[in-house]
Design a protein around this motif. Sequence first.
Motif, PDB file in Angstrom:
ATOM      1  N   GLY A 251      21.197 -97.651 -25.755  1.00  0.00           N
ATOM      2  CA  GLY A 251      19.773 -97.791 -25.528  1.00  0.00           C
ATOM      3  C   GLY A 251      19.258 -96.914 -24.403  1.00  0.00           C
ATOM      4  O   GLY A 251      18.166 -96.328 -24.493  1.00  0.00           O
ATOM      5  N   GLY A 252      20.047 -96.789 -23.325  1.00  0.00           N
ATOM      6  CA  GLY A 252      19.616 -95.982 -22.200  1.00  0.00           C
ATOM      7  C   GLY A 252      19.517 -94.508 -22.527  1.00  0.00           C
ATOM      8  O   GLY A 252      18.546 -93.832 -22.156  1.00  0.00           O
ATOM      9  N   GLY A 253      20.509 -93.966 -23.236  1.00  0.00           N
ATOM     10  CA  GLY A 253      20.481 -92.560 -23.624  1.00  0.00           C
ATOM     11  C   GLY A 253      19.355 -92.269 -24.605  1.00  0.00           C
ATOM     12  O   GLY A 253      18.730 -91.206 -24.558  1.00  0.00           O
ATOM     13  N   PHE A 254      19.101 -93.217 -25.505  1.00  0.00           N
ATOM     14  CA  PHE A 254      18.000 -93.055 -26.456  1.00  0.00           C
ATOM     15  C   PHE A 254      16.659 -92.997 -25.708  1.00  0.00           C
ATOM     16  O   PHE A 254      15.801 -92.158 -25.997  1.00  0.00           O
ATOM     17  CB  PHE A 254      18.022 -94.221 -27.450  1.00  0.00           C
ATOM     18  N   TYR A 255      16.481 -93.892 -24.742  1.00  0.00           N
ATOM     19  CA  TYR A 255      15.235 -93.914 -23.966  1.00  0.00           C
ATOM     20  C   TYR A 255      15.053 -92.614 -23.184  1.00  0.00           C
ATOM     21  O   TYR A 255      13.934 -92.091 -23.084  1.00  0.00           O
ATOM     22  CB  TYR A 255      15.241 -95.103 -23.013  1.00  0.00           C
ATOM     23  N   GLU A 256      16.140 -92.090 -22.650  1.00  0.00           N
ATOM     24  CA  GLU A 256      16.067 -90.855 -21.874  1.00  0.00           C
ATOM     25  C   GLU A 256      15.502 -89.706 -22.707  1.00  0.00           C
ATOM     26  O   GLU A 256      14.763 -88.858 -22.195  1.00  0.00           O
ATOM     27  CB  GLU A 256      17.463 -90.500 -21.351  1.00  0.00           C
ATOM     28  N   ARG A 257      15.820 -89.690 -23.994  1.00  0.00           N
ATOM     29  CA  ARG A 257      15.345 -88.591 -24.832  1.00  0.00           C
ATOM     30  C   ARG A 257      13.989 -88.866 -25.475  1.00  0.00           C
ATOM     31  O   ARG A 257      13.109 -87.992 -25.485  1.00  0.00           O
ATOM     32  CB  ARG A 257      16.369 -88.288 -25.928  1.00  0.00           C
ATOM     33  N   PHE A 258      13.783 -90.085 -25.984  1.00  0.00           N
ATOM     34  CA  PHE A 258      12.601 -90.338 -26.794  1.00  0.00           C
ATOM     35  C   PHE A 258      11.498 -91.102 -26.071  1.00  0.00           C
ATOM     36  O   PHE A 258      10.387 -91.230 -26.596  1.00  0.00           O
ATOM     37  CB  PHE A 258      12.995 -91.082 -28.075  1.00  0.00           C
ATOM     38  N   GLY A 259      11.781 -91.645 -24.891  1.00  0.00           N
ATOM     39  CA  GLY A 259      10.748 -92.309 -24.105  1.00  0.00           C
ATOM     40  C   GLY A 259      10.439 -93.733 -24.511  1.00  0.00           C
ATOM     41  O   GLY A 259       9.512 -94.336 -23.979  1.00  0.00           O
ATOM     42  N   PHE A 260      11.205 -94.305 -25.432  1.00  0.00           N
ATOM     43  CA  PHE A 260      11.064 -95.723 -25.779  1.00  0.00           C
ATOM     44  C   PHE A 260      12.444 -96.227 -26.187  1.00  0.00           C
ATOM     45  O   PHE A 260      13.358 -95.448 -26.494  1.00  0.00           O
ATOM     46  CB  PHE A 260      10.044 -95.941 -26.901  1.00  0.00           C
ATOM     47  N   TYR A 261      12.595 -97.559 -26.183  1.00  0.00           N
ATOM     48  CA  TYR A 261      13.898 -98.143 -26.477  1.00  0.00           C
ATOM     49  C   TYR A 261      14.069 -98.379 -27.976  1.00  0.00           C
ATOM     50  O   TYR A 261      13.093 -98.670 -28.688  1.00  0.00           O
ATOM     51  CB  TYR A 261      14.070 -99.472 -25.737  1.00  0.00           C
ATOM     52  N   PRO A 262      15.302 -98.300 -28.465  1.00  0.00           N
ATOM     53  CA  PRO A 262      15.564 -98.610 -29.877  1.00  0.00           C
ATOM     54  C   PRO A 262      15.502-100.117 -30.097  1.00  0.00           C
ATOM     55  O   PRO A 262      15.412-100.910 -29.149  1.00  0.00           O
ATOM     56  CB  PRO A 262      16.981 -98.068 -30.091  1.00  0.00           C
ATOM     57  N   ASP A 263      15.587-100.528 -31.342  1.00  0.00           N
ATOM     58  CA  ASP A 263      15.610-101.957 -31.657  1.00  0.00           C
ATOM     59  C   ASP A 263      16.937-102.582 -31.280  1.00  0.00           C
ATOM     60  O   ASP A 263      16.979-103.724 -30.799  1.00  0.00           O
ATOM     61  CB  ASP A 263      15.340-102.163 -33.148  1.00  0.00           C
ATOM     62  N   LEU A 264      18.028-101.849 -31.496  1.00  0.00           N
ATOM     63  CA  LEU A 264      19.376-102.348 -31.228  1.00  0.00           C
ATOM     64  C   LEU A 264      20.235-101.197 -30.727  1.00  0.00           C
ATOM     65  O   LEU A 264      19.866-100.027 -30.865  1.00  0.00           O
ATOM     66  CB  LEU A 264      20.003-102.960 -32.488  1.00  0.00           C
ATOM     67  N   GLU A 265      21.408-101.533 -30.189  1.00  0.00           N
ATOM     68  CA  GLU A 265      22.344-100.499 -29.744  1.00  0.00           C
ATOM     69  C   GLU A 265      23.766-100.901 -30.114  1.00  0.00           C
ATOM     70  O   GLU A 265      24.099-102.084 -30.190  1.00  0.00           O
ATOM     71  CB  GLU A 265      22.233-100.264 -28.240  1.00  0.00           C
ATOM     72  N   PHE A 266      24.613 -99.878 -30.356  1.00  0.00           N
ATOM     73  CA  PHE A 266      26.012-100.132 -30.680  1.00  0.00           C
ATOM     74  C   PHE A 266      26.837-100.391 -29.426  1.00  0.00           C
ATOM     75  O   PHE A 266      27.792-101.164 -29.457  1.00  0.00           O
ATOM     76  CB  PHE A 266      26.609 -98.941 -31.441  1.00  0.00           C
ATOM     77  N   ARG A 267      26.495 -99.730 -28.331  1.00  0.00           N
ATOM     78  CA  ARG A 267      27.244 -99.882 -27.083  1.00  0.00           C
ATOM     79  C   ARG A 267      26.318-100.430 -26.012  1.00  0.00           C
ATOM     80  O   ARG A 267      25.224 -99.915 -25.813  1.00  0.00           O
ATOM     81  CB  ARG A 267      27.822 -98.541 -26.632  1.00  0.00           C
ATOM     82  N   ALA A 268      26.752-101.466 -25.324  1.00  0.00           N
ATOM     83  CA  ALA A 268      25.927-102.106 -24.308  1.00  0.00           C
ATOM     84  C   ALA A 268      25.636-101.133 -23.176  1.00  0.00           C
ATOM     85  O   ALA A 268      26.553-100.617 -22.531  1.00  0.00           O
ATOM     86  CB  ALA A 268      26.630-103.350 -23.771  1.00  0.00           C
ATOM     87  N   SER A 269      24.346-100.864 -22.953  1.00  0.00           N
ATOM     88  CA  SER A 269      23.963 -99.955 -21.873  1.00  0.00           C
ATOM     89  C   SER A 269      22.663-100.373 -21.220  1.00  0.00           C
ATOM     90  O   SER A 269      22.352 -99.934 -20.121  1.00  0.00           O
ATOM     91  CB  SER A 269      23.803 -98.517 -22.413  1.00  0.00           C
ATOM     92  N   SER A 270      21.885-101.211 -21.878  1.00  0.00           N
ATOM     93  CA  SER A 270      20.576-101.596 -21.359  1.00  0.00           C
ATOM     94  C   SER A 270      20.367-103.076 -21.596  1.00  0.00           C
ATOM     95  O   SER A 270      20.542-103.570 -22.708  1.00  0.00           O
ATOM     96  CB  SER A 270      19.462-100.796 -22.041  1.00  0.00           C
ATOM     97  N   GLY A 271      20.013-103.793 -20.517  1.00  0.00           N
ATOM     98  CA  GLY A 271      19.818-105.232 -20.633  1.00  0.00           C
ATOM     99  C   GLY A 271      18.671-105.617 -21.535  1.00  0.00           C
ATOM    100  O   GLY A 271      18.604-106.744 -22.016  1.00  0.00           O
TER     101      GLY A 271
END
Length: 488
Positions: free
Chosen positions: A342-362
């Motif tokens: 989730g954190g890496g996705f936010y860094e690139r796209f500016g919003f959080y995904p619905d879910l993540e495969f690896r725990a990174s964002s609370g």
Amino acid sequence: LGYKVSELIASLIGGEMEMRRGLGSLLLTWFVLLFLAILLSPSSGWASDGSNLLQNPGFEEGTSPWLSSPSAATFVVTDTAECVHSGTWAVSLNRSDGVTGQIYISQDVDIMGGAFYTLTGWAYKDSPEFQSVYLRIEWREAALQIVGEVDSHLLTDDEDAYHRLCIPRECNGDGVQAPNNAVKARIKAIAIITSPNPETPVFFDEFTFTLLASPTPTSTPTFTPTPTFTPTSTPTFTPTPTFTPTSTPTFTPTAIPTPTFTPTPIPILAPLLISEVLYDGVVSQGEGDEFVEIFNPSGEVVDLGFYRVGDEESRGGGEGMYRFPEGASIAAGGTLVIAKEGGGFYERFGFYPDLEFRASSGGVADMIGDSSWARGSWGLNNEGDEVLLLGLDYQLVDSVAYKAGNSTAVGVQGIVSAPEPLSFQRVGGVDGDDMNNDFLVGAPNPGTVTGFPPALSSPPEPIPLSGGMNAYFSEANSKLGSSRTFGI
């Protein structure tokens, strides 16, 4: 005389020591028996081999301690004779708020990691609004995170009769082994609603969750002490017998064939599609911006409780397979984005995904690893891989493959490649199992389904040629993009 006296004293002392050792051995035996009595008592949380670990397994005492989910599900006892398998009571389960998807009842049981267990239960389904009914054991560790799960076969036929469901599916009593780090088992009886507001509920009765005897070793060393003291009587522990109700079956169960995995996609409830994949991320730390997008082209909200997503195409393989967290769903015509992190996705796209495969964002819910299908973790290979969407009983719902991925194994053809910073995107919800025809490559747009290019609003102006001929120059639009064309 002094020598004889010394010998006599030594003999008496030695005898007393031997007697003390005998008494010590007896006391140790009593302590072991007392410990086993406590361990095997009903209040200890574990039971002896062969006894039912479930409380109120036949619902003769109401619904407690069973729980139902979601909260909108209707879960009540019934004593209608044709709806009861044995005893006086059974339970019905239904949902009447217009929502489809998964409903279930459950009970948590303390278990021993590494031990073998069996689960059986009786289910009654006579309503076409329910697609299927089945049992599930979810193995959970101390923090109640799922560390494994196993399902029974599916009850899909509508019939005015009870059917027996088993784990393992063969109903042969062999048992399934709990993971070594599991401390609880969540026992579930699950029903899948395909059409809203079923007129007839499903019924459940007479569950049994049993600890099997441990495998017998080839040789068991035994210690036989030299008896020096024989008590008048040796206490023995007699465990309290477990009450077993007399079974009075009303219906005769029929065998249900065990379904098998097939690489040919088949519709499961809703024709969910993998609509976009970005496998080659640009975020420097772990390429956490990689993602998979799922699209729901149907007109109904789809409960994702029994769906799975992963990159392992073969059961038991070393890549990853994940199930959705409880309560996850996709709106009608909507999408759901699952990022690597989730954190890496936010860094690139500016919003959080619905879910993540690896725990990174609370703030982002995590997918749950499914060790009953795959042993590894999520990680798309830039040189080629597959992405699978599985449904009930691990049947293939949709799949994609790119570059050197094993397209044959997942039932698609054609080759697509989308190196960074691009993704490959399904166009207009088309699903012909052809990677070349169904997808285009372009700038990623997570959360949005790629549509067809707009049609021309009016025909182009003709260019007169000699001989009464006209030439036309314009752009020809297709789902793979636009190209300039010249026609006469």
